[in-house]
Design an enzyme around this catalytic site. Structure first.
Site, PDB file in Angstrom:
ATOM      1  N   ASP A  63       1.335  -1.322  -0.277  1.00  0.00           N
ATOM      2  CA  ASP A  63       0.067  -0.498  -0.150  1.00  0.00           C
ATOM      3  C   ASP A  63       1.249   1.032   0.268  1.00  0.00           C
ATOM      4  O   ASP A  63       1.789   1.411   0.309  1.00  0.00           O
ATOM      5  CB  ASP A  63      -0.691  -0.325   1.344  1.00  0.00           C
ATOM      6  CG  ASP A  63      -1.512  -0.393   1.221  1.00  0.00           C
ATOM      7  OD1 ASP A  63      -2.534  -1.333   0.229  1.00  0.00           O
ATOM      8  OD2 ASP A  63      -2.464  -1.134   2.039  1.00  0.00           O
ATOM      9  N   TYR A 124       6.780  -9.489   6.541  1.00  0.00           N
ATOM     10  CA  TYR A 124       6.916  -8.410   7.142  1.00  0.00           C
ATOM     11  C   TYR A 124       7.560  -7.860   8.522  1.00  0.00           C
ATOM     12  O   TYR A 124       7.595  -8.985   9.323  1.00  0.00           O
ATOM     13  CB  TYR A 124       5.650  -7.539   6.688  1.00  0.00           C
ATOM     14  CG  TYR A 124       5.128  -7.516   5.432  1.00  0.00           C
ATOM     15  CD1 TYR A 124       5.371  -6.055   5.022  1.00  0.00           C
ATOM     16  CD2 TYR A 124       4.440  -8.212   4.988  1.00  0.00           C
ATOM     17  CE1 TYR A 124       4.764  -6.512   3.500  1.00  0.00           C
ATOM     18  CE2 TYR A 124       3.989  -8.092   3.741  1.00  0.00           C
ATOM     19  CZ  TYR A 124       3.971  -7.158   3.409  1.00  0.00           C
ATOM     20  OH  TYR A 124       3.220  -7.202   2.167  1.00  0.00           O
TER      21      TYR A 124
END
Length: 284
Positions: A63, A124
């Site tokens: 994003d 992540y």
């Protein structure tokens, strides 16, 4: 989306990284917004002197504001273009790309490779500090400031209740026709000597906003606003809870993408395309 390049084309794997601060995410968008995909595709077209834009397929779309250190993509190039340009392509891309995105490696992909569907996990890291003075100015674009003291042990206790295969609908932004069933392989937090808390989050795949929602729930546990069993109860409820905040994107970095051995790539890609469901609890 094929697992093999079309006849006359070569599938090329790209390993890359970027600072997401000034990007409107990975994927190209209408309206001229700046994206990572757009920058790399434009650079490829320029340095290969091509009229055609060669479209990238990425392991995981990020994003706006999210960073990547170990992102992977692939692109199918005409065989003659690859043959002519690949010896100097990496250096030419370095000269053409803006400073906030780098391609580190370019190589012909093995048979069956698909950057998105062949991946077996994505890892992540989310970084946050509870230092009462705030964030080091040199790290402000990569570390979230949480202005309450955080109990890392309590956060890890809460995280253990989220591991495994579940329907993460409570932590995802629902997309029409897409499953929210994921296998969360690792969720752990460590406070470094510098006081920065790094959350490591690894799963076979992630649905939209999943990592940032999970971190938002754990922060509420860490600062004492919720008990350690609360994130698990939210997960079990299976619906979005207004108390779960989607934390800001700048603390999030895609660190690494994992792939199986070359001979298993095609099978993994086929498996990843199957829409998953959880085992039935039984009748009645």
């Amino acid at each position: 989306m094929s697992d093999e390049a079309a006849p006359g084309y070569v599938r090329v794997r790209l390993d890359l990284s970027y600072d997401g601060s000034e990007f409107s995410g990975w994927a190209k968008q209408a309206g001229g917004r700046r994206t990572v995909q757009g920058e790399i595709e434009d650079a490829l077209r320029t340095v290969t002197r091509s009229r055609e834009t060669y479209e990238l397929t990425v392991a995981g779309r990020t994003d706006a504001g999210v960073h990547a250190r170990g992102q992977v993509a692939h692109v199918d190039l005409p065989r003659e273009v690859w043959a002519e340009h690949h010896p100097k392509l990496l250096k030419r891309l370095a000269g053409r790309l803006p400073r906030d995105v780098r391609v580190w490696a370019l190589r012909e992909a093995p048979s069956g490779f698909n950057a998105r569907f062949s991946a077996v996990w994505r890892r992540y890291a989310y970084r946050v500090t509870d230092n009462p003075g705030g964030v080091d100015p040199l790290l402000r674009s990569h570390v979230l400031w949480h202005d309450w003291p955080l109990d890392v042990a309590a956060m890890n206790e809460a995280a253990r209740g989220l591991l495994g295969e579940h329907d993460f609908a409570a932590y995802c932004k629902k997309r029409e026709g897409a499953t929210t069933i994921r296998t969360l392989q690792e969720l752990s937090l460590v406070r470094g000597d510098d006081g920065i808390i790094t959350a490591t989050v690894r799963a076979d795949a992630f649905c939209h906003n999943m990592v940032r929602s999970l971190i938002g729930a754990l922060l509420f546990v860490g600062d004492g606003h919720r008990p350690a069993d609360w994130p698990g109860k939210v997960l079990a409820a299976g619906v979005r809870d207004s108390a779960v905040h989607v934390v800001r994107p700048h603390g999030l970095t895609l660190e690494e993408v994992g792939y199986p051995a070359d001979e298993l790539l095609a099978a993994r890609s086929k498996e990843a395309r199957n829409k998953r469901s959880l085992p039935s609890a039984g009748c009645c």
